[in-house]
Design a protein around this motif. Structure first.
Motif, short mmCIF file in Angstrom:
data_model
loop_
_atom_site.label_atom_id
_atom_site.label_comp_id
_atom_site.label_asym_id
_atom_site.label_seq_id
_atom_site.Cartn_x
_atom_site.Cartn_y
_atom_site.Cartn_z
N ALA A 4 0.83 -1.20 0.00
CA ALA A 4 0.00 0.00 0.00
C ALA A 4 0.87 1.25 0.00
O ALA A 4 1.91 1.31 0.67
CB ALA A 4 -0.92 -0.01 1.22
N ALA A 5 0.42 2.25 -0.74
CA ALA A 5 1.14 3.51 -0.81
C ALA A 5 0.61 4.49 0.24
O ALA A 5 -0.55 4.43 0.63
CB ALA A 5 1.01 4.13 -2.20
N ARG A 6 1.49 5.37 0.68
CA ARG A 6 1.11 6.49 1.53
C ARG A 6 1.52 7.78 0.83
O ARG A 6 2.46 7.79 0.05
CB ARG A 6 1.74 6.38 2.92
CG ARG A 6 1.48 5.03 3.60
CD ARG A 6 1.80 5.10 5.07
NE ARG A 6 0.75 5.85 5.78
CZ ARG A 6 0.94 6.46 6.96
NH1 ARG A 6 2.13 6.43 7.53
NH2 ARG A 6 -0.05 7.11 7.54
N TYR A 7 0.82 8.87 1.13
CA TYR A 7 0.94 10.07 0.31
C TYR A 7 1.07 11.33 1.16
O TYR A 7 0.55 11.42 2.26
CB TYR A 7 -0.31 10.22 -0.57
CG TYR A 7 -0.65 9.02 -1.41
CD1 TYR A 7 -0.13 8.86 -2.69
CD2 TYR A 7 -1.52 8.03 -0.92
CE1 TYR A 7 -0.46 7.76 -3.47
CE2 TYR A 7 -1.85 6.92 -1.69
CZ TYR A 7 -1.31 6.79 -2.96
OH TYR A 7 -1.64 5.70 -3.73
N GLY A 8 1.73 12.33 0.56
CA GLY A 8 1.81 13.67 1.15
C GLY A 8 2.09 14.68 0.07
O GLY A 8 2.62 14.34 -1.00
N ILE A 9 1.74 15.93 0.32
CA ILE A 9 1.99 17.01 -0.64
C ILE A 9 2.54 18.21 0.11
O ILE A 9 2.06 18.58 1.18
CB ILE A 9 0.69 17.43 -1.37
CG1 ILE A 9 0.11 16.26 -2.16
CG2 ILE A 9 0.97 18.60 -2.31
CD1 ILE A 9 -1.19 16.60 -2.89
N GLU A 10 3.55 18.84 -0.50
CA GLU A 10 4.05 20.14 -0.06
C GLU A 10 3.71 21.13 -1.17
O GLU A 10 4.13 20.96 -2.32
CB GLU A 10 5.56 20.07 0.20
CG GLU A 10 5.93 19.06 1.28
CD GLU A 10 7.43 18.78 1.30
OE1 GLU A 10 8.22 19.75 1.33
OE2 GLU A 10 7.80 17.59 1.27
N HIS A 11 2.94 22.15 -0.84
CA HIS A 11 2.27 23.01 -1.82
C HIS A 11 2.79 24.44 -1.69
O HIS A 11 2.44 25.15 -0.75
CB HIS A 11 0.76 22.92 -1.54
CG HIS A 11 -0.11 23.72 -2.44
ND1 HIS A 11 0.02 23.75 -3.81
CD2 HIS A 11 -1.18 24.53 -2.16
CE1 HIS A 11 -0.92 24.52 -4.33
NE2 HIS A 11 -1.65 25.01 -3.35
N GLU A 12 3.65 24.87 -2.62
CA GLU A 12 4.20 26.22 -2.61
C GLU A 12 3.27 27.19 -3.31
O GLU A 12 2.77 26.91 -4.40
CB GLU A 12 5.55 26.25 -3.34
CG GLU A 12 6.71 25.70 -2.57
CD GLU A 12 8.02 25.96 -3.28
OE1 GLU A 12 9.06 25.94 -2.61
OE2 GLU A 12 8.03 26.17 -4.51
N HIS A 91 -0.82 10.52 4.59
CA HIS A 91 -2.15 9.92 4.55
C HIS A 91 -2.12 8.60 3.80
O HIS A 91 -1.21 8.35 3.00
CB HIS A 91 -3.14 10.87 3.86
CG HIS A 91 -3.42 12.13 4.63
ND1 HIS A 91 -4.37 12.21 5.62
CD2 HIS A 91 -2.84 13.36 4.57
CE1 HIS A 91 -4.39 13.43 6.12
NE2 HIS A 91 -3.47 14.15 5.50
N ASP A 92 -3.15 7.78 4.05
CA ASP A 92 -3.22 6.46 3.44
C ASP A 92 -3.91 6.44 2.09
O ASP A 92 -4.01 5.38 1.47
CB ASP A 92 -3.93 5.48 4.37
CG ASP A 92 -3.11 5.17 5.62
OD1 ASP A 92 -1.87 5.16 5.52
OD2 ASP A 92 -3.71 4.94 6.68
N SER A 93 -4.43 7.58 1.64
CA SER A 93 -5.10 7.63 0.34
C SER A 93 -4.87 8.98 -0.31
O SER A 93 -4.60 9.98 0.38
CB SER A 93 -6.60 7.38 0.49
OG SER A 93 -7.23 8.49 1.12
N VAL A 94 -4.99 9.00 -1.64
CA VAL A 94 -4.91 10.25 -2.37
C VAL A 94 -6.06 11.16 -1.96
O VAL A 94 -5.88 12.38 -1.78
CB VAL A 94 -4.93 9.99 -3.89
CG1 VAL A 94 -4.98 11.31 -4.66
CG2 VAL A 94 -3.71 9.18 -4.31
N GLU A 95 -7.26 10.58 -1.80
CA GLU A 95 -8.43 11.39 -1.45
C GLU A 95 -8.22 12.14 -0.15
O GLU A 95 -8.51 13.34 -0.06
CB GLU A 95 -9.68 10.50 -1.32
CG GLU A 95 -10.15 9.86 -2.61
CD GLU A 95 -9.49 8.52 -2.89
OE1 GLU A 95 -9.98 7.82 -3.78
OE2 GLU A 95 -8.48 8.19 -2.22
N ALA A 96 -7.72 11.45 0.88
CA ALA A 96 -7.51 12.09 2.17
C ALA A 96 -6.43 13.16 2.09
O ALA A 96 -6.55 14.23 2.71
CB ALA A 96 -7.13 11.04 3.21
#
Length: 385
Positions: A4-12, A91-96
């Motif tokens: 399972a993939a986990r996800y995060g975003i850093e948004h400039e 997070h555990d999903s792209v949606e979250a």
């Protein structure tokens, strides 16, 4: 990559004043940005996933993004901001992930408006092409700049904005070779991934002739992707870097894609009407599928600067770039066919590729119809006599 993939975003995000001008490092003080951040909540539970840094500027999910000027002993003298960054926890999903980022972006916009600032998603400074260290770097700063390729080219990031999209696969482990291979795959296919995000058709106050001044100037000098290894793992000597040591335990195993232009998360950040949102999540799905894929053989330890410049200039009007984008999208779609939730996001990318539609194209259309350039103050026309 398995499991399972986990996800995060850093948004400039850049900041625009009510007259339309960019609040950049020449006019934006750290106190002004700090006043915005001070009115945003601090949630201590976030800090297990988020690196704070020695200066303590990054205590929250929102923080001032910019350049630290140091004294001769390494002490922080001042901070010169270029905007504000939002980052999610893991997070555990792209949606979250996308929902959390959108909620934080809405809150940021509300608070920034109290300070007469509006966050916008643009990839390159529309007027300035360089950031000069004034005064010139001292001995301590020169030593820091010599410590890594990224520190050496750090001033370039002051005139560009873009997200870091992060993925990790806990079941895949933290083998340095596996992580480096994943980063090398994203690096190879980067020229075909980035066109969906292009949002920097302006430079020096006018159209520069292509779709992504950010990609044209930056990718090659700076990484397209990075993998984060355990602190004692050996590092590959590449310029720019492909791997680096994790700064906190939560970073170990992270694969970070760094080459996208800034993309809007919520409508108020759009640099032109019709750019639309939903791209950050769609791009996360694309990266996840590409890392799941086992059919595409390309690997590079450093970005292909020539291919990136061609992509930045011509986008999908270039047959090779268009074919490469189609190949990575097809591979990602096939790799994710048994995983729920990705279909609609990948369909968004397929539609835009089919129409050869990018945020930069919308920005240019707006400019040609008299709408001006985001970040450049609107000219007041004299009243008719």
């Amino acid at each position: 990559m398995r499991g399972a993939a986990r996800y995060g975003i850093e948004h400039e995000l850049a900041l625009v004043r009510p007259d339309g001008s960019l609040a950049d490092f020449t006019v934006l003080g750290h106190d002004e940005v700090a006043a915005v951040v001070a009115q945003l909540p601090e949630l201590p539970g976030d800090q297990a996933d988020l690196r704070i840094g020695d200066a303590g500027i990054r205590r929250k999910r929102w923080y001032a993004e910019g350049y630290e000027r140091l004294g001769e002993q390494g002490e922080l003298l001042r901070f010169e901001p270029k905007g504000i960054e939002i980052r999610t926890v893991v997070h555990d999903s792209v949606e979250a992930t996308e929902a959390a980022l959108a909620a934080d972006a809405v809150l940021l916009a509300e608070v920034a408006a109290r300070h007469a600032l509006r966050p916008v998603a643009i990839g390159h400074h529309p007027v300035r092409s360089s950031y000069q260290l004034d005064p010139p770097p001292n001995a301590c700063e020169r030593a820091l700049m010599a410590s890594s390729p990224e520190e050496r080219t750090a001033p370039l990031h002051m005139v560009t904005w873009g997200p870091d999209l992060n993925l990790s696969f806990p079941e895949a482990g933290s083998d340095p070779a596996v992580l480096a291979d994943a980063a090398a795959k994203l690096t190879y296919y980067s020229p075909y991934l980035v066109p969906w995000s292009f949002s920097s058709p302006f430079r020096d106050g006018r159209p520069w002739g292509g779709l992504s001044a950010r990609t044209s100037r930056r990718t090659g000098a700076r990484p397209a992707a990075l993998a984060y290894l355990e602190p004692d793992a050996p590092l590959l000597p590449t310029d720019p870097s492909l791997v680096r040591h994790a700064g906190i335990p939560g970073e170990i195993g992270r694969i970070e894609f760094k080459a996208f232009d800034a993309v809007a998360v919520v409508p108020g950040e759009e640099p032109a009407d019709g750019c639309g949102t939903g791209l950050p999540g769609a791009l996360l799905s694309l990266l996840a599928g590409l890392l799941r894929d086992t059919t595409l053989p390309g690997r590079r330890r450093t970005p292909d600067a020539v291919a990136h410049r061609r992509s930045a200039l011509r986008g999908w009007t270039d047959p090779g770039t268009r074919a490469g984008s189609q190949a990575v999208l097809d591979a990602a779609t096939a790799a994710l066919r048994d995983e729920l939730g990705h279909d609609d996001r990948l369909a968004l990318l397929r539609e835009r590729l089919g129409r050869r539609e990018t945020p930069a194209g919308r920005m240019l259309a707006r400019y040609r119809s008299g709408g001006g350039i985001t970040g450049v103050a609107a000219q007041v026309r004299p009243a008719a006599l």
